[in-house]
Design a protein around this motif. Structure first.
Motif, short mmCIF file in Angstrom:
data_model
loop_
_atom_site.label_atom_id
_atom_site.label_comp_id
_atom_site.label_asym_id
_atom_site.label_seq_id
_atom_site.Cartn_x
_atom_site.Cartn_y
_atom_site.Cartn_z
N ALA A 123 31.00 64.81 54.23
CA ALA A 123 30.89 64.69 55.68
C ALA A 123 31.89 65.63 56.33
O ALA A 123 32.80 66.15 55.67
CB ALA A 123 31.15 63.25 56.13
N ALA A 124 31.72 65.85 57.61
CA ALA A 124 32.65 66.70 58.35
C ALA A 124 32.77 66.19 59.77
O ALA A 124 31.79 65.75 60.37
CB ALA A 124 32.18 68.14 58.35
N PHE A 125 34.00 66.23 60.28
CA PHE A 125 34.21 66.05 61.71
C PHE A 125 34.09 67.44 62.34
O PHE A 125 34.72 68.40 61.87
CB PHE A 125 35.61 65.50 62.00
N GLY A 149 35.37 66.56 54.50
CA GLY A 149 35.89 65.46 53.73
C GLY A 149 34.77 64.63 53.14
O GLY A 149 33.66 65.15 52.91
N VAL A 150 35.05 63.37 52.92
CA VAL A 150 34.05 62.46 52.35
C VAL A 150 34.00 61.18 53.17
O VAL A 150 34.98 60.78 53.80
CB VAL A 150 34.36 62.12 50.87
N LEU A 151 32.84 60.56 53.14
CA LEU A 151 32.64 59.29 53.84
C LEU A 151 32.98 58.15 52.88
O LEU A 151 32.41 58.04 51.79
CB LEU A 151 31.18 59.18 54.29
N LEU A 152 33.93 57.31 53.28
CA LEU A 152 34.34 56.18 52.46
C LEU A 152 33.32 55.05 52.55
O LEU A 152 32.43 55.06 53.40
CB LEU A 152 35.72 55.70 52.92
N ARG A 153 33.47 54.05 51.69
CA ARG A 153 32.51 52.94 51.66
C ARG A 153 32.92 51.77 52.55
O ARG A 153 32.11 50.88 52.84
CB ARG A 153 32.32 52.46 50.21
N PRO A 165 38.38 55.51 60.44
CA PRO A 165 38.65 54.63 59.30
C PRO A 165 37.78 54.86 58.07
O PRO A 165 38.10 54.36 56.99
CB PRO A 165 38.41 53.22 59.88
N VAL A 166 36.67 55.59 58.21
CA VAL A 166 35.77 55.77 57.06
C VAL A 166 35.68 57.23 56.63
O VAL A 166 34.82 57.60 55.84
CB VAL A 166 34.36 55.22 57.35
N PHE A 167 36.58 58.08 57.13
CA PHE A 167 36.55 59.50 56.77
C PHE A 167 37.85 59.89 56.09
O PHE A 167 38.94 59.65 56.62
CB PHE A 167 36.37 60.36 58.03
N ARG A 168 37.73 60.47 54.90
CA ARG A 168 38.92 60.97 54.18
C ARG A 168 38.85 62.48 54.09
O ARG A 168 37.93 63.03 53.47
CB ARG A 168 39.00 60.37 52.77
N PRO A 169 39.77 63.18 54.73
CA PRO A 169 39.74 64.64 54.71
C PRO A 169 40.04 65.18 53.32
O PRO A 169 40.82 64.59 52.56
CB PRO A 169 40.86 65.04 55.68
N HIS A 170 39.42 66.29 52.97
CA HIS A 170 39.74 66.96 51.72
C HIS A 170 41.24 67.29 51.69
O HIS A 170 41.81 67.69 52.71
CB HIS A 170 38.93 68.26 51.57
N GLY A 171 41.85 67.10 50.54
CA GLY A 171 43.27 67.37 50.40
C GLY A 171 44.16 66.18 50.73
O GLY A 171 45.38 66.28 50.65
N ASP A 173 44.61 61.69 50.40
CA ASP A 173 44.17 60.51 49.64
C ASP A 173 44.08 59.28 50.54
O ASP A 173 44.00 58.16 50.05
CB ASP A 173 45.09 60.25 48.45
N VAL A 174 44.09 59.51 51.86
CA VAL A 174 43.96 58.42 52.82
C VAL A 174 42.94 58.82 53.87
O VAL A 174 42.60 59.99 54.02
CB VAL A 174 45.30 58.07 53.50
N SER A 175 42.47 57.82 54.63
CA SER A 175 41.54 58.11 55.72
C SER A 175 42.31 58.69 56.90
O SER A 175 43.54 58.60 56.98
CB SER A 175 40.83 56.82 56.16
N THR A 176 41.57 59.28 57.84
CA THR A 176 42.24 59.79 59.04
C THR A 176 42.84 58.67 59.87
O THR A 176 43.77 58.91 60.65
CB THR A 176 41.27 60.64 59.89
N ALA A 177 42.35 57.44 59.71
CA ALA A 177 42.94 56.30 60.43
C ALA A 177 44.26 55.87 59.82
O ALA A 177 45.00 55.08 60.42
CB ALA A 177 41.97 55.13 60.44
N GLU A 178 44.55 56.32 58.59
CA GLU A 178 45.82 55.99 57.93
C GLU A 178 46.87 57.07 58.14
O GLU A 178 48.03 56.87 57.77
CB GLU A 178 45.58 55.77 56.44
N LEU A 179 46.48 58.19 58.72
CA LEU A 179 47.44 59.25 59.03
C LEU A 179 48.19 58.89 60.31
O LEU A 179 47.66 58.20 61.18
CB LEU A 179 46.73 60.58 59.23
N THR A 180 49.40 59.40 60.46
CA THR A 180 50.09 59.25 61.75
C THR A 180 49.36 60.11 62.77
O THR A 180 48.62 61.03 62.42
CB THR A 180 51.55 59.71 61.66
N ALA A 181 49.56 59.80 64.04
CA ALA A 181 48.92 60.59 65.10
C ALA A 181 49.32 62.05 64.98
O ALA A 181 48.50 62.95 65.16
CB ALA A 181 49.30 60.03 66.47
#
Length: 204
Positions: A123-125, A149-153, A165-171, A173-181
């Motif tokens: 997937a891609a944003f 990136g990839v779409l999480l389950r 919360p369901v997208f993990r960018p390439h490179g 190991d966490v979703s974009t919702a787990e990254l700091t702003a």
């Protein structure tokens, strides 16, 4: 001599988006007085009737520039899922039928790809950012940014908004919702689109 930064209108009433873009532009070294359309009570909302991110972004920027008499910027963005032939795409914000219902949009998207194997969950944003100046000779510029990136389950993280919360960018190991702003703003599709637009925005 007026040294005040140029006022630029962002074609949104979403305070979160205004704050996010202010942070992105500041990080890029772009000094403008960024305000939302809420500062201009007479400006009507613009229907997103085009069939591409670029078309919708430019449509909104031109309408707001003409309505306010000021340079305007706008963006249109969404998530494009490989297994759905690039959808939800421009329909991301209203995928479940009601605009801005993040929870319903997420639930529907996850249900639609529940049986798609991990190797096909790419997937891609994607974000298109547009600049429009008022008047018949005003510039019209559109730039695009994307992050793959990839779409999480299932959902991971409490930050961000939309499909974060369901997208993990390439490179990562966490979703974009787990990254700091701050971390998200450094890599986001919106950052990449506006980084490309920034040289046009600061032209004298």
């Amino acid at each position: 001599m007026n040294d005040a930064p140029q006022r630029v209108v962002l074609a949104t009433r979403n305070a979160h988006k205004i704050g996010e873009l202010r942070a992105i532009l500041a990080d890029l070294g772009v000094v403008v007085d960024l305000v939302g359309v809420a500062e201009f009570p007479g400006v009507a909302d613009v229907a997103e009737t085009e069939l591409s991110f670029a078309g919708n972004a430019l449509l909104k920027a031109v309408a707001v520039a003409e309505a306010t008499g000021l340079p305007a910027i706008a963006d249109d963005s969404g998530i494009c899922v490989d297994a759905l032939n690039g959808m939800p795409g421009i329909f991301s914000a209203r995928w479940a039928g009601r605009h801005g219902d993040d929870a319903a949009n997420l639930d529907l998207l996850l249900a639609q790809v529940s049986d798609v194997p991990d190797e096909h969950r790419g997937a891609a944003f994607v974000c298109a950012a547009a600049l429009a100046e008022p008047g018949p000779d005003g510039r019209r510029i559109v730039e695009e940014g994307r992050i793959n990136g990839v779409l999480l389950r299932e959902r991971h993280g409490e930050g961000g908004f939309g499909y974060d919360p369901v997208f993990r960018p390439h490179g990562h190991d966490v979703s974009t919702a787990e990254l700091t702003a701050e971390a998200k703003n450094r890599i986001s599709h919106r950052r990449r689109a506006f980084a490309a637009l920034a040289p046009h925005l600061v032209r004298g």
